[in-house]
Write a protein that holds these residues in place. Structure first.
Motif, mmCIF file in Angstrom:
data_model
loop_
_atom_site.group_PDB
_atom_site.id
_atom_site.type_symbol
_atom_site.label_atom_id
_atom_site.label_comp_id
_atom_site.label_asym_id
_atom_site.label_seq_id
_atom_site.Cartn_x
_atom_site.Cartn_y
_atom_site.Cartn_z
ATOM 1 N N TYR A 203 0.793 -1.229 0.000
ATOM 2 C CA TYR A 203 0.000 0.000 0.000
ATOM 3 C C TYR A 203 0.828 1.284 0.000
ATOM 4 O O TYR A 203 0.259 2.375 -0.008
ATOM 5 N N ILE A 204 2.130 1.182 -0.008
ATOM 6 C CA ILE A 204 2.969 2.381 0.063
ATOM 7 C C ILE A 204 2.640 3.353 -1.061
ATOM 8 O O ILE A 204 2.419 4.547 -0.829
ATOM 9 N N VAL B 184 1.423 5.903 9.988
ATOM 10 C CA VAL B 184 2.542 5.915 10.929
ATOM 11 C C VAL B 184 2.374 4.726 11.862
ATOM 12 O O VAL B 184 1.305 4.515 12.432
ATOM 13 N N ILE B 185 3.444 3.963 12.003
ATOM 14 C CA ILE B 185 3.458 2.825 12.917
ATOM 15 C C ILE B 185 4.216 3.243 14.171
ATOM 16 O O ILE B 185 5.237 3.920 14.076
ATOM 17 N N PHE C 71 -0.906 4.887 -0.635
ATOM 18 C CA PHE C 71 -0.935 5.933 0.391
ATOM 19 C C PHE C 71 -0.397 7.240 -0.167
ATOM 20 O O PHE C 71 -0.964 8.309 0.077
ATOM 21 N N GLN C 72 0.682 7.167 -0.924
ATOM 22 C CA GLN C 72 1.263 8.386 -1.499
ATOM 23 C C GLN C 72 0.302 9.022 -2.501
ATOM 24 O O GLN C 72 0.072 10.219 -2.464
ATOM 25 N N GLU C 73 -0.273 8.203 -3.375
ATOM 26 C CA GLU C 73 -1.183 8.718 -4.401
ATOM 27 C C GLU C 73 -2.435 9.338 -3.788
ATOM 28 O O GLU C 73 -2.953 10.323 -4.305
ATOM 29 N N LYS C 74 -2.922 8.752 -2.711
ATOM 30 C CA LYS C 74 -4.168 9.218 -2.089
ATOM 31 C C LYS C 74 -3.926 10.168 -0.923
ATOM 32 O O LYS C 74 -4.858 10.527 -0.211
ATOM 33 N N LEU D 273 10.796 3.530 4.254
ATOM 34 C CA LEU D 273 9.610 3.738 3.414
ATOM 35 C C LEU D 273 8.357 4.052 4.217
ATOM 36 O O LEU D 273 7.418 4.638 3.704
ATOM 37 N N ILE D 274 8.349 3.615 5.466
ATOM 38 C CA ILE D 274 7.200 3.811 6.347
ATOM 39 C C ILE D 274 7.695 4.544 7.585
ATOM 40 O O ILE D 274 8.750 4.214 8.124
#
Length: 111
Positions: free
Chosen positions: A65-66, A77-78, A69-72, A97-98
């Protein structure tokens, strides 16, 4: 065994992962993230304070989903990972990346 609890707060939603994420239950994590994205959530915190183990299948869910998430424009945050679980993210480079924070207060500053 995995238990996922979600809590909606003022400007974010928290997914609390309890137990272990492995190949047998990673689809539950996947479905939870899809539901949040379809529901229009823009700020997602993942509480890992009670996450005892994550397999490559579980990591794959986050990795898949990385780009979405960027596109949307979704912030994920974990936080609260124990050292052993954090090292799995770090070894695979997912900490680059996260966003991973040590506690909720730091995580909230990222959204």
């Amino acid at each position: 065994m995995l238990k996922i609890e979600s809590t909606k707060e003022s400007n974010h939603i928290t997914l609390h992962l309890i137990g272990e994420v492995d190949a047998s239950n990673s689809v539950e994590l996947d479905e939870s993230i899809i539901a949040l994205m379809e529901g229009g959530e823009k700020n997602i915190l993942v509480d890992g304070t009670e996450l005892q183990y994550i397999s490559s299948a579980g990591l794959g869910v986050f990795m898949s989903y990385i780009e979405d998430f960027q596109e949307k424009n979704i912030s994920l945050v974990i936080y609260g990972l124990n050292e052993r679980v954090y090292q799995v993210f770090r070894i695979l480079g997912l900490d680059q990346l996260i966003i991973i924070k040590s506690n909720k207060e730091d995580a909230l500053q990222e959204i």
